[in-house]
Design a protein around this motif. Structure first.
Motif, PDB file in Angstrom:
ATOM      1  N   ILE A   8       0.817  -1.228   0.000  1.00  0.00           N
ATOM      2  CA  ILE A   8       0.000   0.000   0.000  1.00  0.00           C
ATOM      3  C   ILE A   8       0.847   1.273   0.000  1.00  0.00           C
ATOM      4  CG2 ILE A   8      -0.356   0.180   2.498  1.00  0.00           C
ATOM      5  CD1 ILE A   8      -3.474   0.445   1.298  1.00  0.00           C
ATOM      6  N   PHE A   9       2.023   1.229   0.618  1.00  0.00           N
ATOM      7  CA  PHE A   9       2.844   2.449   0.629  1.00  0.00           C
ATOM      8  C   PHE A   9       3.499   2.668  -0.734  1.00  0.00           C
ATOM      9  CE2 PHE A   9       3.510   2.224   5.534  1.00  0.00           C
ATOM     10  CZ  PHE A   9       2.160   2.500   5.706  1.00  0.00           C
ATOM     11  N   ILE A  12       0.869   4.429  -2.588  1.00  0.00           N
ATOM     12  CA  ILE A  12       0.817   5.843  -2.179  1.00  0.00           C
ATOM     13  C   ILE A  12       1.962   6.614  -2.845  1.00  0.00           C
ATOM     14  CG2 ILE A  12       1.218   7.385  -0.199  1.00  0.00           C
ATOM     15  CD1 ILE A  12      -0.495   5.427   1.477  1.00  0.00           C
ATOM     16  N   PHE A  31       3.194  11.071   5.927  1.00  0.00           N
ATOM     17  CA  PHE A  31       1.731  11.225   5.877  1.00  0.00           C
ATOM     18  C   PHE A  31       1.133  10.696   7.167  1.00  0.00           C
ATOM     19  CE2 PHE A  31       3.162   7.449   3.613  1.00  0.00           C
ATOM     20  CZ  PHE A  31       2.407   6.420   4.162  1.00  0.00           C
ATOM     21  N   ARG A  32      -0.091  11.150   7.453  1.00  0.00           N
ATOM     22  CA  ARG A  32      -0.747  10.734   8.698  1.00  0.00           C
ATOM     23  C   ARG A  32      -1.231   9.294   8.594  1.00  0.00           C
ATOM     24  NH1 ARG A  32      -0.925  15.056  12.006  1.00  0.00           N
ATOM     25  NH2 ARG A  32      -0.753  17.064  10.945  1.00  0.00           N
ATOM     26  N   LEU A  43       3.569   8.679   9.607  1.00  0.00           N
ATOM     27  CA  LEU A  43       4.488   7.688   9.054  1.00  0.00           C
ATOM     28  C   LEU A  43       5.438   8.389   8.102  1.00  0.00           C
ATOM     29  CD1 LEU A  43       1.788   5.009   8.177  1.00  0.00           C
ATOM     30  CD2 LEU A  43       3.224   5.082  10.221  1.00  0.00           C
ATOM     31  N   ASN A  91       8.639  -1.274  12.832  1.00  0.00           N
ATOM     32  CA  ASN A  91       8.377  -2.701  12.994  1.00  0.00           C
ATOM     33  C   ASN A  91       8.996  -3.470  11.838  1.00  0.00           C
ATOM     34  OD1 ASN A  91       6.632  -2.549  15.329  1.00  0.00           O
ATOM     35  ND2 ASN A  91       5.115  -1.618  13.975  1.00  0.00           N
ATOM     36  N   HIS A  97       4.795  -7.587  14.251  1.00  0.00           N
ATOM     37  CA  HIS A  97       3.479  -7.358  13.627  1.00  0.00           C
ATOM     38  C   HIS A  97       3.541  -6.281  12.547  1.00  0.00           C
ATOM     39  CE1 HIS A  97       0.951  -9.742  16.580  1.00  0.00           C
ATOM     40  NE2 HIS A  97       2.168  -9.757  17.116  1.00  0.00           N
ATOM     41  N   GLN A  98       4.592  -6.308  11.744  1.00  0.00           N
ATOM     42  CA  GLN A  98       4.666  -5.371  10.622  1.00  0.00           C
ATOM     43  C   GLN A  98       3.527  -5.670   9.651  1.00  0.00           C
ATOM     44  OE1 GLN A  98       8.229  -5.631   8.212  1.00  0.00           O
ATOM     45  NE2 GLN A  98       7.830  -3.700   7.178  1.00  0.00           N
ATOM     46  N   GLU A  99       2.729  -4.649   9.341  1.00  0.00           N
ATOM     47  CA  GLU A  99       1.587  -4.833   8.443  1.00  0.00           C
ATOM     48  C   GLU A  99       1.938  -4.491   7.004  1.00  0.00           C
ATOM     49  OE1 GLU A  99      -1.751  -2.459   9.684  1.00  0.00           O
ATOM     50  OE2 GLU A  99      -1.587  -3.188  11.742  1.00  0.00           O
ATOM     51  N   HIS A 106       7.280   5.180  12.370  1.00  0.00           N
ATOM     52  CA  HIS A 106       6.121   5.813  13.011  1.00  0.00           C
ATOM     53  C   HIS A 106       6.639   6.948  13.886  1.00  0.00           C
ATOM     54  CE1 HIS A 106       3.129   2.384  12.516  1.00  0.00           C
ATOM     55  NE2 HIS A 106       4.267   1.733  12.307  1.00  0.00           N
TER      56      HIS A 106
HETATM   57  P1  AMP Z   1       3.226  -1.472  10.683  1.00  0.00           P
HETATM   58  O1  AMP Z   1       2.503  -2.427  11.576  1.00  0.00           O
HETATM   59  O2  AMP Z   1       4.429  -0.871  11.356  1.00  0.00           O
HETATM   60  O3  AMP Z   1       3.530  -2.077   9.331  1.00  0.00           O
HETATM   61  O4  AMP Z   1       2.238  -0.246  10.497  1.00  0.00           O
HETATM   62  C1  AMP Z   1       1.523   0.017   9.332  1.00  0.00           C
HETATM   63  C2  AMP Z   1       0.707   1.254   9.588  1.00  0.00           C
HETATM   64  O5  AMP Z   1       0.215   1.719   8.354  1.00  0.00           O
HETATM   65  C3  AMP Z   1      -0.492   1.044  10.513  1.00  0.00           C
HETATM   66  O6  AMP Z   1      -0.382   1.919  11.633  1.00  0.00           O
HETATM   67  C4  AMP Z   1      -1.693   1.404   9.613  1.00  0.00           C
HETATM   68  O7  AMP Z   1      -2.722   2.064  10.311  1.00  0.00           O
HETATM   69  C5  AMP Z   1      -1.050   2.290   8.566  1.00  0.00           C
HETATM   70  N1  AMP Z   1      -1.718   2.345   7.271  1.00  0.00           N
HETATM   71  C6  AMP Z   1      -2.176   1.305   6.534  1.00  0.00           C
HETATM   72  N2  AMP Z   1      -2.715   1.742   5.389  1.00  0.00           N
HETATM   73  C7  AMP Z   1      -2.570   3.087   5.390  1.00  0.00           C
HETATM   74  C8  AMP Z   1      -2.915   4.122   4.474  1.00  0.00           C
HETATM   75  N3  AMP Z   1      -3.525   3.870   3.309  1.00  0.00           N
HETATM   76  N4  AMP Z   1      -2.637   5.410   4.806  1.00  0.00           N
HETATM   77  C9  AMP Z   1      -2.041   5.692   5.980  1.00  0.00           C
HETATM   78  N5  AMP Z   1      -1.673   4.754   6.888  1.00  0.00           N
HETATM   79  C10 AMP Z   1      -1.942   3.474   6.595  1.00  0.00           C
END
Ligand code: AMP
Length: 122
Positions: A8-9, A12, A31-32, A43, A91, A97-99, A106
């Motif tokens: 997703i980043f 963006i 960005f927020r 972030l 993360n 828990h890296q998403e 952050h």
């Molecule tokens: P991490 O767990 O460190 O990978 O954190 C990923 C972060 O990205 C989480 O805090 C999400 O809320 C944030 N996030 C996911 N999608 C978006 C988005 N489209 N715009 C801004 N933040 C996002």
């Protein structure tokens, strides 16, 4: 872990998905967070294709690393976080828990953040 161009980043950064931008320069975009965990939650991402902090440290150029670190500091200053204080965090991988598999820092602030890790978490 190889870099996923469809994270997703990356979307963006390519302008395919909007973001609430707070800062951008040659090396970084800030960005927020879409789901803020503190009153201020921003972030900062490098523009290059790096999965994590260690990947970035190994493969990015000196200019990218310097530019990114300077961007994180500038964003913290511009958001007025220096005097009250703030926390930066990155993360990597499953245990953290890296998403999103694109390196990001952050920046948390806007309230008393408490201690970093609770003693019970050890
Ligand atoms: P991490 O767990 O460190 O990978 O954190 C990923 C972060 O990205 C989480 O805090 C999400 O809320 C944030 N996030 C996911 N999608 C978006 C988005 N489209 N715009 C801004 N933040 C996002």
């Amino acid at each position: 872990m190889s870099y996923d161009e469809n994270n997703i980043f990356a979307k963006i950064l390519r302008g395919e998905i909007p973001c609430d931008k707070v800062y951008e320069d040659e090396h970084a975009l800030a960005f927020r967070d879409i789901a803020p965990q503190t009153p201020t939650h921003v972030l900062v991402v490098p523009k290059g294709p790096y999965v994590s902090s260690d990947d970035f440290a190994e493969k990015a150029s000196d200019a990218e690393i310097a530019g990114f670190v300077r961007a994180v500091g500038k964003v913290a200053r511009d958001l007025g976080l220096v005097a009250p204080g703030y926390r930066i965090l990155a993360n990597h991988g499953a245990d953290a828990h890296q998403e999103v598999p694109h390196f990001h820092i952050h920046i948390f602030g806007g309230k008393d953040l408490g201690r970093m890790i609770k003693p019970a978490d050890k």
